[in-house]
Design a protein around this motif. Sequence first.
Motif, PDB file in Angstrom:
ATOM      1  N   GLU A  54      35.651  30.767  41.120  1.00 15.69           N
ATOM      2  CA  GLU A  54      36.021  30.825  39.708  1.00 15.69           C
ATOM      3  C   GLU A  54      36.187  32.263  39.236  1.00 15.69           C
ATOM      4  O   GLU A  54      37.072  32.571  38.447  1.00 15.69           O
ATOM      5  CB  GLU A  54      34.980  30.089  38.855  1.00 15.69           C
ATOM      6  N   ILE A  55      35.350  33.153  39.747  1.00 17.63           N
ATOM      7  CA  ILE A  55      35.492  34.577  39.422  1.00 17.63           C
ATOM      8  C   ILE A  55      36.835  35.093  39.929  1.00 17.63           C
ATOM      9  O   ILE A  55      37.559  35.790  39.202  1.00 17.63           O
ATOM     10  CB  ILE A  55      34.322  35.396  40.011  1.00 17.63           C
ATOM     11  N   ALA A  56      37.199  34.746  41.150  1.00 13.53           N
ATOM     12  CA  ALA A  56      38.486  35.176  41.709  1.00 13.53           C
ATOM     13  C   ALA A  56      39.643  34.620  40.892  1.00 13.53           C
ATOM     14  O   ALA A  56      40.609  35.326  40.594  1.00 13.53           O
ATOM     15  CB  ALA A  56      38.596  34.731  43.168  1.00 13.53           C
ATOM     16  N   ARG A  57      39.566  33.358  40.500  1.00 13.48           N
ATOM     17  CA  ARG A  57      40.617  32.740  39.687  1.00 13.48           C
ATOM     18  C   ARG A  57      40.738  33.430  38.335  1.00 13.48           C
ATOM     19  O   ARG A  57      41.839  33.702  37.842  1.00 13.48           O
ATOM     20  CB  ARG A  57      40.307  31.256  39.485  1.00 13.48           C
ATOM     21  N   THR A  58      39.599  33.769  37.734  1.00 13.82           N
ATOM     22  CA  THR A  58      39.594  34.442  36.442  1.00 13.82           C
ATOM     23  C   THR A  58      40.177  35.846  36.557  1.00 13.82           C
ATOM     24  O   THR A  58      40.972  36.276  35.709  1.00 13.82           O
ATOM     25  CB  THR A  58      38.163  34.502  35.874  1.00 13.82           C
ATOM     26  N   ARG A  59      39.832  36.554  37.626  1.00 17.63           N
ATOM     27  CA  ARG A  59      40.387  37.899  37.833  1.00 17.63           C
ATOM     28  C   ARG A  59      41.897  37.853  38.046  1.00 17.63           C
ATOM     29  O   ARG A  59      42.617  38.732  37.562  1.00 17.63           O
ATOM     30  CB  ARG A  59      39.693  38.577  39.006  1.00 17.63           C
ATOM     31  N   ARG A  60      42.393  36.828  38.766  1.00 18.48           N
ATOM     32  CA  ARG A  60      43.837  36.676  38.946  1.00 18.48           C
ATOM     33  C   ARG A  60      44.520  36.435  37.603  1.00 18.48           C
ATOM     34  O   ARG A  60      45.599  36.968  37.335  1.00 18.48           O
ATOM     35  CB  ARG A  60      44.158  35.542  39.913  1.00 18.48           C
ATOM     36  N   LYS A  61      43.903  35.648  36.748  1.00 15.55           N
ATOM     37  CA  LYS A  61      44.462  35.369  35.426  1.00 15.55           C
ATOM     38  C   LYS A  61      44.504  36.639  34.584  1.00 15.55           C
ATOM     39  O   LYS A  61      45.487  36.908  33.897  1.00 15.55           O
ATOM     40  CB  LYS A  61      43.630  34.282  34.721  1.00 15.55           C
ATOM     41  N   ILE A  62      43.453  37.431  34.640  1.00 17.31           N
ATOM     42  CA  ILE A  62      43.423  38.705  33.909  1.00 17.31           C
ATOM     43  C   ILE A  62      44.534  39.618  34.418  1.00 17.31           C
ATOM     44  O   ILE A  62      45.275  40.216  33.627  1.00 17.31           O
ATOM     45  CB  ILE A  62      42.047  39.389  34.045  1.00 17.31           C
ATOM     46  N   GLU A  63      44.651  39.726  35.731  1.00 17.05           N
ATOM     47  CA  GLU A  63      45.685  40.575  36.328  1.00 17.05           C
ATOM     48  C   GLU A  63      47.080  40.106  35.899  1.00 17.05           C
ATOM     49  O   GLU A  63      47.938  40.918  35.548  1.00 17.05           O
ATOM     50  CB  GLU A  63      45.564  40.569  37.849  1.00 17.05           C
ATOM     51  N   HIS A  64      47.295  38.799  35.928  1.00 13.24           N
ATOM     52  CA  HIS A  64      48.583  38.251  35.504  1.00 13.24           C
ATOM     53  C   HIS A  64      48.858  38.600  34.038  1.00 13.24           C
ATOM     54  O   HIS A  64      49.973  38.999  33.683  1.00 13.24           O
ATOM     55  CB  HIS A  64      48.610  36.739  35.709  1.00 13.24           C
ATOM     56  N   ALA A  65      47.857  38.443  33.191  1.00 11.26           N
ATOM     57  CA  ALA A  65      48.030  38.725  31.766  1.00 11.26           C
ATOM     58  C   ALA A  65      48.336  40.203  31.534  1.00 11.26           C
ATOM     59  O   ALA A  65      49.216  40.539  30.738  1.00 11.26           O
ATOM     60  CB  ALA A  65      46.784  38.303  30.987  1.00 11.26           C
ATOM     61  N   VAL A  66      47.638  41.073  32.225  1.00 12.26           N
ATOM     62  CA  VAL A  66      47.866  42.511  32.077  1.00 12.26           C
ATOM     63  C   VAL A  66      49.274  42.864  32.562  1.00 12.26           C
ATOM     64  O   VAL A  66      50.003  43.602  31.889  1.00 12.26           O
ATOM     65  CB  VAL A  66      46.792  43.313  32.841  1.00 12.26           C
ATOM     66  N   ASN A  67      49.662  42.329  33.727  1.00 11.60           N
ATOM     67  CA  ASN A  67      50.994  42.618  34.255  1.00 11.60           C
ATOM     68  C   ASN A  67      52.084  42.050  33.359  1.00 11.60           C
ATOM     69  O   ASN A  67      53.117  42.687  33.156  1.00 11.60           O
ATOM     70  CB  ASN A  67      51.134  42.078  35.678  1.00 11.60           C
ATOM     71  N   HIS A  68      51.868  40.864  32.832  1.00 12.96           N
ATOM     72  CA  HIS A  68      52.840  40.248  31.935  1.00 12.96           C
ATOM     73  C   HIS A  68      53.009  41.096  30.674  1.00 12.96           C
ATOM     74  O   HIS A  68      54.131  41.336  30.211  1.00 12.96           O
ATOM     75  CB  HIS A  68      52.399  38.827  31.585  1.00 12.96           C
ATOM     76  N   ARG A  69      51.905  41.544  30.149  1.00 14.78           N
ATOM     77  CA  ARG A  69      51.945  42.379  28.939  1.00 14.78           C
ATOM     78  C   ARG A  69      52.662  43.692  29.230  1.00 14.78           C
ATOM     79  O   ARG A  69      53.497  44.150  28.436  1.00 14.78           O
ATOM     80  CB  ARG A  69      50.517  42.643  28.445  1.00 14.78           C
ATOM     81  N   ALA A  70      52.372  44.317  30.377  1.00 15.34           N
ATOM     82  CA  ALA A  70      53.030  45.577  30.731  1.00 15.34           C
ATOM     83  C   ALA A  70      54.528  45.370  30.898  1.00 15.34           C
ATOM     84  O   ALA A  70      55.334  46.209  30.465  1.00 15.34           O
ATOM     85  CB  ALA A  70      52.415  46.148  32.008  1.00 15.34           C
ATOM     86  N   SER A  71      54.923  44.258  31.504  1.00 13.25           N
ATOM     87  CA  SER A  71      56.341  43.950  31.669  1.00 13.25           C
ATOM     88  C   SER A  71      57.021  43.763  30.321  1.00 13.25           C
ATOM     89  O   SER A  71      58.127  44.260  30.094  1.00 13.25           O
ATOM     90  CB  SER A  71      56.532  42.694  32.513  1.00 13.25           C
ATOM     91  N   ALA A  72      56.382  43.054  29.421  1.00 13.88           N
ATOM     92  CA  ALA A  72      56.941  42.821  28.096  1.00 13.88           C
ATOM     93  C   ALA A  72      57.044  44.138  27.333  1.00 13.88           C
ATOM     94  O   ALA A  72      58.069  44.417  26.690  1.00 13.88           O
ATOM     95  CB  ALA A  72      56.091  41.828  27.317  1.00 13.88           C
ATOM     96  N   ASP A  73      56.010  44.953  27.413  1.00 14.20           N
ATOM     97  CA  ASP A  73      56.042  46.243  26.732  1.00 14.20           C
ATOM     98  C   ASP A  73      57.182  47.111  27.271  1.00 14.20           C
ATOM     99  O   ASP A  73      57.895  47.757  26.504  1.00 14.20           O
ATOM    100  CB  ASP A  73      54.710  46.988  26.901  1.00 14.20           C
ATOM    101  N   ALA A  74      57.355  47.131  28.576  1.00 15.34           N
ATOM    102  CA  ALA A  74      58.423  47.929  29.193  1.00 15.34           C
ATOM    103  C   ALA A  74      59.793  47.399  28.775  1.00 15.34           C
ATOM    104  O   ALA A  74      60.712  48.186  28.517  1.00 15.34           O
ATOM    105  CB  ALA A  74      58.290  47.904  30.708  1.00 15.34           C
ATOM    106  N   LEU A  75      59.956  46.109  28.692  1.00 11.55           N
ATOM    107  CA  LEU A  75      61.233  45.509  28.313  1.00 11.55           C
ATOM    108  C   LEU A  75      61.612  45.877  26.887  1.00 11.55           C
ATOM    109  O   LEU A  75      62.760  46.223  26.615  1.00 11.55           O
ATOM    110  CB  LEU A  75      61.158  43.981  28.459  1.00 11.55           C
ATOM    111  N   PHE A  76      60.670  45.844  25.980  1.00  5.96           N
ATOM    112  CA  PHE A  76      60.975  46.085  24.580  1.00  5.96           C
ATOM    113  C   PHE A  76      60.977  47.562  24.200  1.00  5.96           C
ATOM    114  O   PHE A  76      61.351  47.931  23.095  1.00  5.96           O
ATOM    115  CB  PHE A  76      60.020  45.304  23.672  1.00  5.96           C
TER     116      PHE A  76
END
Length: 64
Positions: free
Chosen positions: A40-62
């Motif tokens: 569950e810790i690994a799954r949660t860390r993957r979700k955090i990483e995905h959220a951070v990367n998604h946010r960085a991608s969105a920020d870069a796009l805009f």
Amino acid sequence: MELDDAPPRPNDALVELVRQDLDRFSVAELEARVVALEGEIARTRRKIEHAVNHRASADALFRR
């Protein structure tokens, strides 16, 4: 709707998990619990990483 009928909040399960008395578990059960929690810790860390990367991608796009 009564208070008992309210859907559980995300942290309710975590609070309940932390409050459990571990004395009633066998060593094998405790080891299985650790494996499950590490998963569950690994799954949660993957979700955090995905959220951070998604946010960085969105920020870069805009920023263009």
